[in-house]
Design a protein around this motif. Structure first.
Motif, short mmCIF file in Angstrom:
data_model
loop_
_atom_site.label_atom_id
_atom_site.label_comp_id
_atom_site.label_asym_id
_atom_site.label_seq_id
_atom_site.Cartn_x
_atom_site.Cartn_y
_atom_site.Cartn_z
N ILE A 172 -39.03 60.73 36.75
CA ILE A 172 -39.44 60.97 38.13
C ILE A 172 -38.33 60.54 39.08
CG2 ILE A 172 -41.89 60.71 37.60
CD1 ILE A 172 -41.75 57.89 38.74
N ALA A 173 -38.37 61.07 40.30
CA ALA A 173 -37.36 60.76 41.31
C ALA A 173 -37.65 59.38 41.91
CB ALA A 173 -37.38 61.82 42.42
N PRO A 174 -36.63 58.53 42.03
CA PRO A 174 -36.87 57.18 42.56
C PRO A 174 -37.10 57.17 44.07
CG PRO A 174 -34.53 57.52 42.12
CD PRO A 174 -35.23 58.73 41.60
N PHE A 175 -36.61 58.18 44.77
CA PHE A 175 -36.80 58.28 46.22
C PHE A 175 -36.58 59.72 46.64
CE2 PHE A 175 -32.55 56.55 45.29
CZ PHE A 175 -31.76 57.61 45.72
N VAL A 228 -31.01 66.51 44.44
CA VAL A 228 -30.46 66.37 43.09
C VAL A 228 -29.00 66.83 43.14
CG1 VAL A 228 -30.63 67.13 40.70
CG2 VAL A 228 -32.71 66.78 42.05
N THR A 229 -28.09 65.91 42.90
CA THR A 229 -26.66 66.22 42.99
C THR A 229 -26.01 66.42 41.63
OG1 THR A 229 -26.16 63.86 43.11
CG2 THR A 229 -26.37 65.04 45.19
N SER A 230 -26.74 66.13 40.54
CA SER A 230 -26.20 66.43 39.21
C SER A 230 -27.33 66.53 38.22
CB SER A 230 -25.20 65.35 38.78
OG SER A 230 -25.87 64.16 38.38
N ARG A 231 -27.13 67.36 37.20
CA ARG A 231 -28.05 67.48 36.07
C ARG A 231 -27.21 67.59 34.82
NH1 ARG A 231 -29.75 71.67 33.07
NH2 ARG A 231 -28.91 73.20 34.54
N ALA A 232 -27.41 66.68 33.86
CA ALA A 232 -26.56 66.63 32.67
C ALA A 232 -27.38 66.75 31.40
CB ALA A 232 -25.76 65.33 32.65
N THR A 233 -28.40 67.62 31.40
CA THR A 233 -29.22 67.82 30.20
C THR A 233 -29.81 69.21 30.24
OG1 THR A 233 -30.98 66.86 28.87
CG2 THR A 233 -31.33 66.94 31.24
N ASP A 234 -30.40 69.61 29.12
CA ASP A 234 -31.04 70.92 29.04
C ASP A 234 -32.15 70.86 28.00
OD1 ASP A 234 -31.58 73.54 29.64
OD2 ASP A 234 -29.48 74.18 29.49
N GLY A 259 -30.75 53.57 25.68
CA GLY A 259 -30.41 52.19 25.35
C GLY A 259 -29.10 52.02 24.62
N THR A 260 -28.18 52.99 24.71
CA THR A 260 -26.87 52.86 24.07
C THR A 260 -25.79 53.02 25.12
OG1 THR A 260 -26.64 55.22 23.57
CG2 THR A 260 -27.81 53.86 21.96
N ALA A 261 -24.56 52.59 24.74
CA ALA A 261 -23.45 52.70 25.67
C ALA A 261 -23.08 54.14 25.94
CB ALA A 261 -22.23 51.95 25.10
N ALA A 262 -23.45 55.04 25.02
CA ALA A 262 -23.11 56.45 25.19
C ALA A 262 -24.11 57.18 26.07
CB ALA A 262 -23.02 57.13 23.83
N SER A 263 -25.16 56.50 26.49
CA SER A 263 -26.18 57.16 27.32
C SER A 263 -25.57 57.61 28.64
CB SER A 263 -27.34 56.21 27.58
OG SER A 263 -27.95 55.82 26.36
N GLN A 264 -25.97 58.79 29.10
CA GLN A 264 -25.51 59.29 30.38
C GLN A 264 -26.71 59.66 31.23
OE1 GLN A 264 -23.28 62.90 30.03
NE2 GLN A 264 -24.74 63.91 28.69
N PRO A 265 -26.55 59.63 32.54
CA PRO A 265 -27.69 59.94 33.40
C PRO A 265 -28.12 61.40 33.24
CG PRO A 265 -25.67 59.75 34.69
CD PRO A 265 -25.35 59.29 33.31
N LEU A 266 -29.43 61.62 33.18
CA LEU A 266 -29.94 62.99 33.09
C LEU A 266 -29.81 63.69 34.44
CD1 LEU A 266 -33.17 62.31 31.00
CD2 LEU A 266 -30.84 62.73 30.21
N PHE A 267 -30.07 62.96 35.52
CA PHE A 267 -29.98 63.50 36.87
C PHE A 267 -29.33 62.44 37.77
CE2 PHE A 267 -33.68 65.38 34.85
CZ PHE A 267 -33.57 66.73 35.13
N THR A 268 -28.86 62.91 38.91
CA THR A 268 -28.45 62.01 39.99
C THR A 268 -29.16 62.46 41.25
OG1 THR A 268 -26.28 61.62 39.00
CG2 THR A 268 -26.54 61.06 41.32
N VAL A 269 -29.87 61.53 41.86
CA VAL A 269 -30.60 61.82 43.09
C VAL A 269 -29.93 61.06 44.22
CG1 VAL A 269 -32.82 61.72 44.28
CG2 VAL A 269 -32.73 62.20 41.82
#
Length: 391
Positions: free
Chosen positions: A194-197, A201-207, A215-225
């Motif tokens: 869900i959106a925090p505020f 949406v300025t980025s989407r990095a999943t499909d 929970g890993t260092a390789a995790s990347q954000p799914l979205f940027t709000v």
């Protein structure tokens, strides 16, 4: 008489001859003295020319007029809030509902994750909780029964205390199972991204179908709000202008995509500390972007305008960059005083324009030496001439 006259004539030179000898000696003496004086004069003149030749000729300029009352600095526009949205549970992306550029509200569903592992763990934890609850209920009934028997002295106190201990242990085990169920329920709730505020949406990095590993260092954000209703501008201001910065200070800026169109901003915070490495102070400005004209991440040029010199701030003037002297004592310039001798004066650089510098510590009446020799020292005599004029 005749003999006496003859003796006088043949006994020595006459008066005329003596005067001739004396006169010749005088002339010779005059010639010697004149020659000696001439040689002394020539030697003195040659010495003076040699000494004068050792005094270097220097070119001097007068510092330019006082610097203009504007300061132009680069800045980057940033969103008022910007939150990368990560997954808190692992699985596969089932569906995403928003794309870049779309506006969202606080709590709006952005995507859903399919988490079969977490669902099975949750089902197992709920079953374990049911078992622990049944064990706790049986231990409670047994403990009450033994309490009644103990009151009738039908059983020993030891056995009664054991039943009470079993009840406490069963209660603790059930609490542990209930906490595990709550943990997995919370983890299962993270299937809904869900959106925090409210924002964009300025980025989407999943499909759809993408593997989500949390929970890993390789995790990347799914979205940027990002909340772009207001934008921040961070500017590094030279120390010479730090005292003139205050909350509410108005400034204007331009961005390349709008040409020379100015936008108004105001200063809301400053670091109140000068960075020792860059000699600048970080200030933060805010721009009201309610019309959504500007985008975060854009480059901007901020212009500060001042009414006059700051408190206790000396006026700044322009000098050629070739005038600088770098000494152990610090940065300075070589000046020529009224008696044509060198005076080294320290300065402070306000702005570097490349071939020119904006500095403090000089006045328009000073005579600044351009391209001074490396070995020039305080008190050295020089032959100054103005730039663009003969010596």
């Amino acid at each position: 008489m005749a003999d006496t006259h003859a003796a006088t004539v043949h006994g020595g030179p006459g008066p005329r001859l003596r005067w001739i000898i004396v006169g010749g000696a005088c002339v010779f003496g005059i010639i010697v003295v004149a020659g000696t004086l001439t040689r002394l004069h020539d030697r003195h003149r040659l010495h003076g020319e040699n000494v004068a030749a050792l005094i270097p000729a220097v070119t001097v300029v007068h510092p330019g007029g006082h610097a203009v009352d504007t300061l132009v600095l680069p800045a980057i526009l940033q969103a008022w809030y910007s939150a990368p949205v990560y997954a808190r549970t692992s699985g596969y992306l089932r569906q995403w509902y928003v794309d870049i550029g779309q506006k969202v509200t606080a709590g709006q569903l952005l995507a859903e994750i399919d988490t079969p592992d977490v669902d099975l763990q949750l089902a197992g934890a709920r079953a374990a909780l049911g078992t622990r609850t049944a064990q706790r209920d049986l231990a409670r009934i047994t403990s009450r029964r033994w309490d009644r028997l103990n009151a009738l002295n039908a059983v020993s106190q030891q056995e009664t205390d054991e039943r009470r201990g079993n009840l406490a242990a069963s209660e603790a085990t059930r609490h542990e199972s209930a906490a595990d169920v709550e943990r997995l329920e919370t983890l299962s709730g993270f299937k809904r991204i869900i959106a925090p505020f409210a924002g964009v949406v300025t980025s989407r990095a999943t499909d759809i179908g993408a593997l989500i590993v949390a929970g890993t260092a390789a995790s990347q954000p799914l979205f940027t709000v990002s909340d772009v209703t207001r934008l921040r501008l961070y500017v590094r201001v030279p120390q010479a202008y730090a005292a003139r910065m205050h909350d509410g200070f108005a400034a204007r800026f331009t961005v390349p995509d709008y040409g020379t169109r100015p936008f108004d901003a105001r200063l809301i915070h400053s670091a109140d500390a000068v960075d020792s490495q860059s000699g600048t102070m970080l200030v933060q400005l805010v721009y009201d972007n309610a019309a959504n004209l500007l985008k975060p991440g854009a480059y901007a040029q901020v212009t500060f305008r001042f009414d006059g010199p700051g408190p206790q701030a000396p006026p700044a003037v322009h000098i050629p960059a070739s005038s600088l002297l770098f000494r152990r004592e610090g940065t300075g310039v070589a000046l020529v005083d009224g008696s044509d001798h060198v005076r080294i004066r320290p300065i402070s650089i306000v702005t570097d324009f490349g071939t020119e510098l904006e500095v403090t510590g000089l006045s328009a009446q000073d005579r600044v030496i351009t391209n001074p020799p490396d070995d020039i020292g305080d008190g050295d005599p020089v032959h100054p001439h103005e730039a663009g004029h003969g010596a």
